[in-house]
Scaffold this active site. Structure first.
Site: not given
Length: 251
Positions: A52, A54, A199
């Protein structure tokens, strides 16, 4: 007879609220593709992605699969998708796979790239796909810090989901850091990644490059197993899912 169809998908995530379908918005990659597939087949199609991504994150090699009764040829499915999907989503490959194949559950390795523009002069044409850091970054120190992240570790400090109940242990196979002029790419390969993990790793390595964290502090960050121990969350626009591997493919 039901068929299991695998897709390899590329998308610019700039204007989407991420990959996963959500009840409060139609601006997701999953929903856009499902709408086109459902129209094409006359069935309620649900696709399963390898992960998934972001809101604002891009992909060059996202993988998904779906089950259908449709007998349409593979090439026709690909052409239909690319005709009716928005211009910022493209289907690169379509293939029929074994019934048991699942894009997320069967993935064995992924590569994400995080791109930084290290210059005080903006990159006008690629600004939506990289994070600008104006101060010079020390790549050697970033590489030293990255070495501490390679291997099997508990990456709880690098997970934005504080209520994560499942295991936060993951294996990072490689982190490659390279530059071309002012462009710096951080390339992460692992068997899986936690929520916002890449990230946060990128943000932490940037702080190392700026001299705010020493490379050796990475060990302590891992040991603490607290999100607050690691660096800032780097902006979504610099992140791209490059490739997903499955059993039997060259890793």
């Amino acid at each position: 007879m039901k068929r299991n169809i695998k897709l390899v998908i590329s998308y610019d995530g700039s204007r989407y609220n991420g990959w996963q379908r959500q009840g409060n918005t139609s601006k997701t990659i999953q929903e856009k593709i499902e709408q086109v597939l459902s129209k094409m087949t006359g069935e309620e199609i649900e696709i399963h992605g390898s992960g998934r991504t972001d809101a604002g994150v891009h992909a060059k090699g996202q993988v998904a699969n779906f089950i259908t009764d449709s007998k349409l040829p593979i090439e026709q499915i690909k052409n239909y998708l690319n005709q009716y999907l928005p211009n910022d989503i493209a289907v690169l490959e379509v293939m029929e796979v074994k019934e048991r194949f699942h894009a997320r559950l069967n993935a064995v390795k992924k590569r994400y790239n995080y791109t930084i523009w290290n210059d005080n002069v903006p990159n006008v044409f690629e600004r939506n796909y990289m994070y600008t850091v104006e101060e010079p970054l020390d790549l050697e120190k970033m590489k030293q810090a990255a070495d501490y992240l390679i291997g099997e570790h508990d990456f709880k400090s690098f997970c934005a989901n504080k209520r994560m109940k499942k295991s936060t242990i993951r294996t990072i196979y490689a982190i490659n850091i390279y530059s071309a002029g002012s462009k710096i790419v951080l390339s992460f390969e692992g068997n899986g990644f936690l929520y916002n993990m890449v990230r946060i790793m990128a943000g932490t390595l940037i702080e190392v490059g700026l001299g705010e964290i020493t490379p050796e502090q990475i060990v302590r960050i891992l040991e603490r197993r607290e999100r607050e121990a690691a660096g800032a969350l780097a902006p979504a626009k610099g992140l791209c899912l490059e490739k997903v591997w499955y059993e039997g493919e060259r890793l």
